[in-house]
Design an enzyme around this catalytic site. Structure first.
Site, PDB file in Angstrom:
ATOM      1  N   CYS A   2       0.845  -1.188   0.000  1.00  0.00           N
ATOM      2  CA  CYS A   2       0.000   0.000   0.000  1.00  0.00           C
ATOM      3  C   CYS A   2       0.880   1.238   0.000  1.00  0.00           C
ATOM      4  O   CYS A   2       1.968   1.231   0.557  1.00  0.00           O
ATOM      5  CB  CYS A   2      -0.945   0.088   1.187  1.00  0.00           C
ATOM      6  SG  CYS A   2      -2.129  -1.216   1.330  1.00  0.00           S
ATOM      7  N   ARG A  27       4.086  -0.718  -4.602  1.00  0.00           N
ATOM      8  CA  ARG A  27       3.741  -1.070  -3.221  1.00  0.00           C
ATOM      9  C   ARG A  27       2.358  -1.705  -3.101  1.00  0.00           C
ATOM     10  O   ARG A  27       1.962  -2.146  -2.024  1.00  0.00           O
ATOM     11  CB  ARG A  27       3.766   0.200  -2.350  1.00  0.00           C
ATOM     12  CG  ARG A  27       5.131   0.773  -2.145  1.00  0.00           C
ATOM     13  CD  ARG A  27       6.017  -0.298  -1.553  1.00  0.00           C
ATOM     14  NE  ARG A  27       7.344   0.179  -1.316  1.00  0.00           N
ATOM     15  CZ  ARG A  27       7.807   0.554  -0.125  1.00  0.00           C
ATOM     16  NH1 ARG A  27       7.038   0.550   0.913  1.00  0.00           N
ATOM     17  NH2 ARG A  27       9.053   0.921   0.004  1.00  0.00           N
ATOM     18  N   TRP A  75      -3.175  -2.538  -1.502  1.00  0.00           N
ATOM     19  CA  TRP A  75      -2.948  -3.987  -1.589  1.00  0.00           C
ATOM     20  C   TRP A  75      -3.875  -4.555  -0.537  1.00  0.00           C
ATOM     21  O   TRP A  75      -3.642  -4.383   0.660  1.00  0.00           O
ATOM     22  CB  TRP A  75      -1.484  -4.289  -1.278  1.00  0.00           C
ATOM     23  CG  TRP A  75      -1.103  -5.724  -1.457  1.00  0.00           C
ATOM     24  CD1 TRP A  75      -0.646  -6.309  -2.602  1.00  0.00           C
ATOM     25  CD2 TRP A  75      -1.111  -6.757  -0.464  1.00  0.00           C
ATOM     26  NE1 TRP A  75      -0.385  -7.632  -2.377  1.00  0.00           N
ATOM     27  CE2 TRP A  75      -0.662  -7.945  -1.083  1.00  0.00           C
ATOM     28  CE3 TRP A  75      -1.466  -6.804   0.889  1.00  0.00           C
ATOM     29  CZ2 TRP A  75      -0.542  -9.159  -0.403  1.00  0.00           C
ATOM     30  CZ3 TRP A  75      -1.362  -8.015   1.569  1.00  0.00           C
ATOM     31  CH2 TRP A  75      -0.896  -9.175   0.924  1.00  0.00           C
ATOM     32  N   ASN A 101      -2.332   2.480   5.826  1.00  0.00           N
ATOM     33  CA  ASN A 101      -1.588   1.229   5.594  1.00  0.00           C
ATOM     34  C   ASN A 101      -1.531   0.502   6.921  1.00  0.00           C
ATOM     35  O   ASN A 101      -1.302   1.137   7.952  1.00  0.00           O
ATOM     36  CB  ASN A 101      -0.141   1.504   5.176  1.00  0.00           C
ATOM     37  CG  ASN A 101      -0.041   2.091   3.802  1.00  0.00           C
ATOM     38  OD1 ASN A 101      -1.035   2.167   3.085  1.00  0.00           O
ATOM     39  ND2 ASN A 101       1.156   2.526   3.453  1.00  0.00           N
ATOM     40  N   GLY A 102      -1.655  -0.797   6.898  1.00  0.00           N
ATOM     41  CA  GLY A 102      -1.576  -1.559   8.141  1.00  0.00           C
ATOM     42  C   GLY A 102      -2.870  -2.291   8.379  1.00  0.00           C
ATOM     43  O   GLY A 102      -3.723  -2.414   7.497  1.00  0.00           O
ATOM     44  N   GLU A 496      16.022 -19.712  -4.630  1.00  0.00           N
ATOM     45  CA  GLU A 496      15.795 -18.357  -5.132  1.00  0.00           C
ATOM     46  C   GLU A 496      15.349 -18.384  -6.600  1.00  0.00           C
ATOM     47  O   GLU A 496      14.473 -17.626  -7.002  1.00  0.00           O
ATOM     48  CB  GLU A 496      17.080 -17.528  -4.944  1.00  0.00           C
ATOM     49  CG  GLU A 496      17.022 -16.099  -5.450  1.00  0.00           C
ATOM     50  CD  GLU A 496      15.928 -15.240  -4.829  1.00  0.00           C
ATOM     51  OE1 GLU A 496      15.280 -15.656  -3.852  1.00  0.00           O
ATOM     52  OE2 GLU A 496      15.706 -14.131  -5.352  1.00  0.00           O
ATOM     53  N   LYS A 500      11.818 -16.769  -7.908  1.00  0.00           N
ATOM     54  CA  LYS A 500      11.699 -15.782  -9.003  1.00  0.00           C
ATOM     55  C   LYS A 500      10.721 -16.305 -10.060  1.00  0.00           C
ATOM     56  O   LYS A 500       9.893 -15.565 -10.566  1.00  0.00           O
ATOM     57  CB  LYS A 500      13.055 -15.520  -9.671  1.00  0.00           C
ATOM     58  CG  LYS A 500      14.073 -14.740  -8.874  1.00  0.00           C
ATOM     59  CD  LYS A 500      13.749 -13.285  -8.634  1.00  0.00           C
ATOM     60  CE  LYS A 500      12.969 -13.083  -7.377  1.00  0.00           C
ATOM     61  NZ  LYS A 500      13.629 -12.889  -6.129  1.00  0.00           N
ATOM     62  N   GLU A 503       7.070 -16.137  -8.785  1.00  0.00           N
ATOM     63  CA  GLU A 503       6.565 -14.778  -8.600  1.00  0.00           C
ATOM     64  C   GLU A 503       6.141 -14.107  -9.887  1.00  0.00           C
ATOM     65  O   GLU A 503       5.122 -13.433  -9.925  1.00  0.00           O
ATOM     66  CB  GLU A 503       7.680 -13.893  -8.003  1.00  0.00           C
ATOM     67  CG  GLU A 503       7.862 -14.018  -6.544  1.00  0.00           C
ATOM     68  CD  GLU A 503       8.953 -13.078  -6.094  1.00  0.00           C
ATOM     69  OE1 GLU A 503       8.650 -12.192  -5.298  1.00  0.00           O
ATOM     70  OE2 GLU A 503      10.107 -13.213  -6.543  1.00  0.00           O
ATOM     71  N   HIS A 519      14.398 -38.738  -3.253  1.00  0.00           N
ATOM     72  CA  HIS A 519      13.587 -38.999  -2.052  1.00  0.00           C
ATOM     73  C   HIS A 519      12.131 -38.584  -2.247  1.00  0.00           C
ATOM     74  O   HIS A 519      11.437 -38.296  -1.277  1.00  0.00           O
ATOM     75  CB  HIS A 519      14.202 -38.286  -0.844  1.00  0.00           C
ATOM     76  CG  HIS A 519      15.585 -38.772  -0.544  1.00  0.00           C
ATOM     77  ND1 HIS A 519      15.842 -40.034  -0.066  1.00  0.00           N
ATOM     78  CD2 HIS A 519      16.794 -38.182  -0.697  1.00  0.00           C
ATOM     79  CE1 HIS A 519      17.144 -40.197   0.089  1.00  0.00           C
ATOM     80  NE2 HIS A 519      17.751 -39.083  -0.297  1.00  0.00           N
ATOM     81  N   LYS A 619       5.557  -4.865  -3.195  1.00  0.00           N
ATOM     82  CA  LYS A 619       6.894  -4.693  -2.627  1.00  0.00           C
ATOM     83  C   LYS A 619       6.747  -4.292  -1.167  1.00  0.00           C
ATOM     84  O   LYS A 619       5.894  -3.486  -0.829  1.00  0.00           O
ATOM     85  CB  LYS A 619       7.600  -3.572  -3.401  1.00  0.00           C
ATOM     86  CG  LYS A 619       9.085  -3.487  -3.168  1.00  0.00           C
ATOM     87  CD  LYS A 619       9.820  -4.430  -4.064  1.00  0.00           C
ATOM     88  CE  LYS A 619      11.321  -4.295  -3.926  1.00  0.00           C
ATOM     89  NZ  LYS A 619      11.997  -5.494  -4.453  1.00  0.00           N
TER      90      LYS A 619
HETATM   91  C1  F6R Z   1      10.985 -11.853  -3.641  1.00  0.00           C
HETATM   92  C2  F6R Z   1      10.658 -10.744  -2.791  1.00  0.00           C
HETATM   93  C3  F6R Z   1      10.192 -11.025  -1.404  1.00  0.00           C
HETATM   94  C4  F6R Z   1      11.050 -10.217  -0.427  1.00  0.00           C
HETATM   95  C5  F6R Z   1      10.532 -10.379   1.015  1.00  0.00           C
HETATM   96  C6  F6R Z   1      11.406  -9.643   1.999  1.00  0.00           C
HETATM   97  O1  F6R Z   1      11.360 -11.428  -4.911  1.00  0.00           O
HETATM   98  O2  F6R Z   1      10.780  -9.618  -3.176  1.00  0.00           O
HETATM   99  O3  F6R Z   1      10.236 -12.382  -1.118  1.00  0.00           O
HETATM  100  O4  F6R Z   1      12.368 -10.668  -0.536  1.00  0.00           O
HETATM  101  O5  F6R Z   1       9.236  -9.891   1.074  1.00  0.00           O
HETATM  102  O6  F6R Z   1      11.476  -8.289   1.688  1.00  0.00           O
HETATM  103  P1  F6R Z   1      12.557  -7.352   2.380  1.00  0.00           P
HETATM  104  O7  F6R Z   1      13.893  -7.774   1.876  1.00  0.00           O
HETATM  105  O8  F6R Z   1      12.196  -5.971   1.953  1.00  0.00           O
HETATM  106  O9  F6R Z   1      12.440  -7.565   3.856  1.00  0.00           O
END
Ligand code: F6R
Length: 624
Positions: A2, A27, A75, A101-102, A496, A500, A503, A519, A619
């Site tokens: 948000c 966001r 969001w 937000n929250g 990782e 990616k 996502e 396994h 984000k």
């Molecule tokens: C993956 C991604 C999320 C963040 C996670 C932690 O691409 O962006 O998994 O890595 O939400 O975010 P931060 O690093 O901001 O604490």
């Protein structure tokens, strides 16, 4: 997660609010809205489900005027994605507009209380609307006969404080009232809020990137701060009404730094920034003379560093995966027992911590709710807790006992890329520093420094593989998913790579240690589910080779990342071979993750996904 933008000044508020929302869209992007008060004291609102572009369209059809207002990009947490649930929300009189937000955890109780007091004018399903009604009710009760503006402002501030004292949960809020001209109030607890200080104008935002085009002077609010904002001045006080000193800081970056430039997506730009960001993560931190790392920000004396007997690395998502590489690194270089904990678990469980335990939280944004919770829990227990953060003004950075900044610049793409490689480099520096105080010789320290210094150029070489990876992505665009495998330092890279892929392509993807294949996972192997092996020419290459044979024997396609002589050995086995530069095991993850970032990116583009704003994600996850 948000975004909030507020403005009070002399300019037209709406374009500034919209511009700020566009910069914050990463966001949260399921709905957006704004409220602006015009010269006739009318509150004009525009809000809709969908992207900021939809709101901008609506504003062309139905423009608003006025020089103060608040806005929001959402969001969803409580309530569906609808026009009604989009922010701003209003009090019962319709004169107060609030963005939030929250999560207000006790909103049901407050709502029932308001309804039993006769308030039936709820229009949405959100927790935010309850807060707007509560503040509005308290304001109306105290302000019934007040006509004088300074008094109205004082009453408004009191109403906000009184309402927030009743709230259980988290909030970053901004609000205006049509009867109180050129005035807005902001407050925070658990969700970030920053005040932008301009000349004859002031701003509120959940993230400084929303307002950096207008001012680089910022005050980062602390939890329980309430700020009253006019055109010319602002006053910050606590929930209890006490005023204190606040520092105006210069924002580190400019509006230029958050532009996409010629890149099609922020994610691609950020992948290609990695030679520079990795260099910046080590800048001034390598000491070739002493064959060690210098990390003054840890705020620890040499005896304190020597006394560390156990390390816990915690974070979420990509940051957690960086921590998993860190676990291998620190144990290999410094021989200190190291564990990785999901921040969301660590904060609620009773992890036994010994006196010599050092805790690191890892977070790009420095605002992730679970990571912040883990930091607070660790500090509450009395443990020294350090941060590895990118956002220097973030709550985690401010509340940590010390730490190391990434200096990677703003990361806008929702899928984290450059922050991961910076985190891994910093964890290597930490391993090197602790190692050199224990068993690591000068020669070994020196070799690690040389390998780190070689990384930016090697990353340039890896980035040149982008076209080859694009072709692979095209070839595999109709697969049903992908499996990722790696061993040792490259096992977290498999995790990782899978993250990616999930996502931004929405394909099924999982990462596993290569040996786990037999396994259970082997049951999944089939021609439309390729396996990506991260198999550099290292001490476990032959073991990876066995696992690749096992996949091939079951008609599973194999995409192999390898190095050195690996390519010749894989020639008859792997369907695709991507060759990485040769590098020691401990720095290879910084190189091997990049083709996986590119693979996810190119496949997402091929599948026409919204790379920078993948569905359901946002984000910086500031809710639990
Ligand atoms: C993956 C991604 C999320 C963040 C996670 C932690 O691409 O962006 O998994 O890595 O939400 O975010 P931060 O690093 O901001 O604490």
């Amino acid at each position: 997660m948000c975004g909030i933008v507020g403005y009070v000044g002399r300019a037209k508020a709406a374009p500034i609010l919209l511009d700020g929302l566009r910069r914050l869209e990463y966001r949260g992007y399921d709905s957006a809205g704004l409220a602006v008060v015009n010269g006739r004291h009318e509150l004009q609102t525009r809000k809709c489900a969908g992207r900021i572009a939809a709101l901008a369209k609506l504003m062309v059809k139905k423009p608003v005027s006025g020089s103060f207002g608040v806005s929001h990009t959402r969001w969803a947490t409580h309530g569906k994605v609808t026009n009604e649930n989009a922010h701003p929300h209003f009090d019962a009189s319709g004169k107060l507009a609030l963005v939030h937000n929250g999560v207000i955890e006790n909103y049901q109780t407050l709502r029932e209380e308001l309804i039993s007091g006769g308030d039936t004018n709820f229009r949405s399903e959100t927790d935010t609307e309850v807060l707007a009604h509560l503040i509005g009710k308290l304001y109306d009760e105290s302000c019934a006969t007040t006509v004088d503006t300074p008094q109205k402002k004082a009453h408004m501030l009191e109403a906000v404080r009184a309402a927030l004292q009743r709230v259980i949960g988290t909030y970053g809020i901004a609000l205006i009232h049509s009867d109180v001209p050129e005035f807005m109030i902001g407050a925070r607890r658990g969700s970030p809020l920053v005040l932008g200080v301009g000349k004859g104008e002031n701003f509120l935002a959940s993230d400084v990137s929303a307002i950096v085009a207008y001012t680089r002077d910022a005050v980062y609010l602390n939890d329980f701060d309430v700020v009253a904002v006019d055109r010319e001045k602002f006053e910050i006080s606590s929930l209890a009404g006490e005023t204190g000193d606040h520092q105006v800081s210069k924002v580190e970056f400019t509006a230029e730094d958050i532009k996409k430039g010629d890149y099609a997506h922020y994610m691609l730009k950020e992948i290609f920034e990695q030679p520079g960001t990795v260099r910046d993560a080590m800048r001034g931190r390598l000491s070739p003379e002493e064959c060690t790392a210098r990390l003054g920000g840890l705020n620890m004396t040499p005896p304190q560093l020597r006394d560390v007997g156990r390390i816990i690395l915690t974070g979420c998502g990509t940051a957690l995966h960086a921590g998993r590489v860190g676990e291998y690194l620190i144990e290999a270089l410094a021989n200190i027992p190291t564990e990785v904990e999901y921040a969301s678990e660590f904060r609620h469980r009773n992890t036994p911590l010994t006196r010599e335990t050092l805790v690191f939280t890892i977070s790009q944004s420095g605002e992730t709710a679970d990571t912040l919770g883990a930091l607070r829990e660790s500090r509450r227990k009395g443990f020294r807790t350090l941060g590895i953060c990118n956002n220097v003004a973030s709550t985690i950075a401010r509340e940590s006992d010390g730490g190391v900044y990434m200096h990677a610049g703003p990361e806008i793409g929702v899928a984290a890329t450059k922050s991961f490689t910076s985190q891994v480099v910093i964890l290597t520096l930490i391993g090197l520093l602790f190692g050199r105080m224990r068993t690591l010789s000068t020669a070994e320290g020196s070799r690690i420094i040389e390998s780190l210094e070689a990384l930016p150029e090697q990353i340039e070489t890896v980035l040149k593989l982008s076209d080859q990876i694009k072709e692979i992505a095209k070839k595999y665009a109709d697969v049903t998913g992908m499996l990722f495998f790696g061993r040792q330092f490259n096992f977290p890279i498999a995790l990782e790579g899978a993250l990616k892929m999930k996502e931004i392509t929405y394909l099924f993807a999982e990462g596993h240690p290569s040996a786990e294949l037999k396994h259970g996972i082997i049951a999944l192997i089939r021609p439309d589910l390729p396996s990506v092996f991260i198999a550099p020419d290292d001490g476990v290459f032959s073991k990876n080779l066995n696992n690749i044979e096992q996949v091939k024997a079951r008609k599973g396609p194999v995409i192999a990342l390898t190095s050195g002589n690996g390519a010749s050995q894989l020639k008859t086995l792997a369907n695709e071979i991507v060759t990485l530069p040769e590098a020691p095991d401990c720095v290879m993850p910084v190189l091997s993750v990049i083709p996986l970032q590119l693979l996810a990116y190119h496949l997402a583009v091929e599948l026409r996904r919204d790379v920078d704003k993948p569905r359901n994600l946002a984000k910086s996850v500031t809710v639990e």
